[in-house]
Design an enzyme around this catalytic site. Sequence first.
Site, short mmCIF file in Angstrom:
data_model
loop_
_atom_site.label_atom_id
_atom_site.label_comp_id
_atom_site.label_asym_id
_atom_site.label_seq_id
_atom_site.Cartn_x
_atom_site.Cartn_y
_atom_site.Cartn_z
N GLU A 131 -52.90 41.28 59.30
CA GLU A 131 -52.92 41.24 57.83
C GLU A 131 -53.10 39.79 57.33
O GLU A 131 -53.64 39.57 56.25
CB GLU A 131 -51.63 41.86 57.25
CG GLU A 131 -51.31 43.27 57.75
CD GLU A 131 -52.14 44.41 57.12
OE1 GLU A 131 -53.11 44.13 56.39
OE2 GLU A 131 -51.81 45.58 57.39
N ASN A 164 -57.49 46.54 51.29
CA ASN A 164 -57.65 47.58 52.31
C ASN A 164 -58.78 47.25 53.29
O ASN A 164 -59.25 48.13 54.01
CB ASN A 164 -57.92 48.93 51.66
CG ASN A 164 -56.67 49.48 51.04
OD1 ASN A 164 -55.65 49.59 51.70
ND2 ASN A 164 -56.73 49.79 49.77
N HIS A 196 -58.99 48.89 56.66
CA HIS A 196 -58.08 50.03 56.66
C HIS A 196 -58.80 51.38 56.68
O HIS A 196 -58.23 52.37 57.11
CB HIS A 196 -57.15 49.97 55.44
CG HIS A 196 -56.09 48.91 55.54
ND1 HIS A 196 -56.38 47.57 55.74
CD2 HIS A 196 -54.73 48.98 55.48
CE1 HIS A 196 -55.25 46.88 55.78
NE2 HIS A 196 -54.24 47.69 55.63
P1 NAD Z 1 -42.48 48.92 61.63
O1 NAD Z 1 -41.75 48.97 60.38
O2 NAD Z 1 -42.59 50.17 62.43
O3 NAD Z 1 -41.86 47.75 62.53
C1 NAD Z 1 -42.40 47.52 63.80
C2 NAD Z 1 -41.34 47.60 64.91
O4 NAD Z 1 -40.55 46.43 64.90
C3 NAD Z 1 -40.39 48.76 64.74
O5 NAD Z 1 -40.04 49.26 66.01
C4 NAD Z 1 -39.18 48.08 64.09
O6 NAD Z 1 -37.98 48.79 64.28
C5 NAD Z 1 -39.16 46.78 64.81
N1 NAD Z 1 -38.53 45.66 64.13
C6 NAD Z 1 -38.49 45.39 62.81
N2 NAD Z 1 -37.98 44.18 62.60
C7 NAD Z 1 -37.65 43.67 63.81
C8 NAD Z 1 -37.10 42.44 64.25
N3 NAD Z 1 -36.84 41.46 63.40
N4 NAD Z 1 -36.89 42.27 65.57
C9 NAD Z 1 -37.21 43.24 66.46
N5 NAD Z 1 -37.78 44.41 66.11
C10 NAD Z 1 -38.00 44.62 64.79
O7 NAD Z 1 -43.99 48.41 61.41
P2 NAD Z 1 -44.62 47.24 60.51
O8 NAD Z 1 -45.76 46.75 61.28
O9 NAD Z 1 -43.61 46.30 60.01
O10 NAD Z 1 -45.15 48.05 59.24
C11 NAD Z 1 -46.16 49.02 59.35
C12 NAD Z 1 -46.06 49.96 58.18
O11 NAD Z 1 -46.27 49.22 56.98
C13 NAD Z 1 -47.07 51.07 58.20
O12 NAD Z 1 -46.43 52.29 57.92
C14 NAD Z 1 -48.03 50.71 57.07
O13 NAD Z 1 -48.62 51.82 56.49
C15 NAD Z 1 -47.13 49.97 56.14
N6 NAD Z 1 -47.82 49.02 55.27
C16 NAD Z 1 -47.54 49.09 53.94
C17 NAD Z 1 -48.12 48.19 53.08
C18 NAD Z 1 -47.75 48.20 51.62
O14 NAD Z 1 -48.39 47.49 50.83
N7 NAD Z 1 -46.75 48.93 51.22
C19 NAD Z 1 -49.00 47.22 53.56
C20 NAD Z 1 -49.26 47.18 54.92
C21 NAD Z 1 -48.66 48.09 55.78
N1 GLY Z 2 -51.77 46.73 51.71
C1 GLY Z 2 -52.63 47.13 50.63
C2 GLY Z 2 -52.03 46.90 49.29
O1 GLY Z 2 -50.89 46.52 49.15
O2 GLY Z 2 -52.69 47.11 48.31
#
Ligand code: NAD
Ligand code: GLY
Length: 370
Positions: A194, A254, A257
């Site tokens: 990202e 996106n 994405h």
């Molecule tokens: P996640 O939340 O699954 O975290 C990744 C892994 O790291 C998990 O196993 C979690 O338990 C672990 N973890 C978290 N913090 C930790 C730490 N400090 N130390 C050790 N382990 C830790 O995944 P992610 O990559 O953080 O997020 C992906 C999600 O975010 C997807 O569902 C995606 O769709 C969403 N997303 C949302 C937006 C938005 O704008 N809302 C933007 C991008 C992605």
């Molecule tokens: N990650 C895409 C958005 O926040 O718009």
Amino acid sequence: MTRPMKPSPSVFAHLSVDLDERSYPIVIGRHLLDHDEFARHIPGKRVAIVTNTIVAPLYLARLTAMLEAAGKQCLPIVLPDGEEAKNADNLMRIFTALLEHKCDRKTTLVALGGGVIGDMTGFAAATYMRGVPFVQVPTTLLAQVDSSVGGKTAINHPLGKNMIGAFYQPQAVLADTATLASLADRELSAGLAEVIKHGAIIDADFFRWQEQNMARLMARDDEALAHAIRRSCEIKADVVRQDEREGGLRAILNFGHTFGHAIEAGLGYGEWLHGEAVGCGMVMAADLSVRLGYLAPEDKARIVALVEAAGLPTVAPDLGEARWLELMEVDKKNEDGRIKFILLKPLGQATITGAPADALKATLAACTKA
Ligand code: NAD
Ligand code: GLY
């Protein structure tokens, strides 16, 4: 007995997401979790901390102690880990815990975790009693550079990722970069996807800085990570300020994405990490940009090299052309059944467009082979 000294916090950046009466701060620093001065960003006396089974043993006690020292009552809600847990069952578990503990409209939900916890907690906050305050405490790089900012909240549906959700802004984002020390290497790389995205779509200088500093980022150099998080949050906050509900501009976030979501859904959620799918998706979007004459082939090569240097996949899984197209047809950006892509025109700028079927099929064929 002497109590261990708390490490002193260092604040790297104090930014703002400017949305009139819904504006909120983003505080980025080390050891924020240990200091109750940060509790002032968390409104109300009652706080429900939503986290998961991985993050709870690492950081829940510290966050709870900090909030209790500031006079707050804390209810922990610990959910299963993983993208496959971002579903209606776990959303309902949050509501059940809140109701069982008689949490009222002034209870603040705090999301302690990565993007999965952040998105799910945000959606719970948007809908519990028609809306309660919430605060993001992101603990993955991906969440600190992207998902905690901007108010997109959601759960997945078996037929599509993030299909059930709401725009609902947090009251604050408190990103403690010291939490990144416990993150798995694969998750660090997923967050870097990202970061690369933000440079590719908006800031060619930031992209160049990443080319020069990717080794430092991969080695978790504090200063380099702080810069990447800060610049990513600035870029995202500026886009969200201009187009909070994705009427147009925000869709550029996106980039990668459209292909990435198809990879995640096609392989089954959790097989590839979201950031891995986005990394490969950016390579595919760059390939399509070259085919449409928008991007120089040498700039596509720079994207492939940077994605690879971040430890992310650059070759897509072979889902079969028909399945790829079917999966990409379920995308929130699509209009009248037409698949929309975010393409680079040129590196450092993005455009939102459809694509001729022959160019798209050529990209699918080219990018699923090494
Ligand atoms: P996640 O939340 O699954 O975290 C990744 C892994 O790291 C998990 O196993 C979690 O338990 C672990 N973890 C978290 N913090 C930790 C730490 N400090 N130390 C050790 N382990 C830790 O995944 P992610 O990559 O953080 O997020 C992906 C999600 O975010 C997807 O569902 C995606 O769709 C969403 N997303 C949302 C937006 C938005 O704008 N809302 C933007 C991008 C992605
Ligand atoms: N990650 C895409 C958005 O926040 O718009």
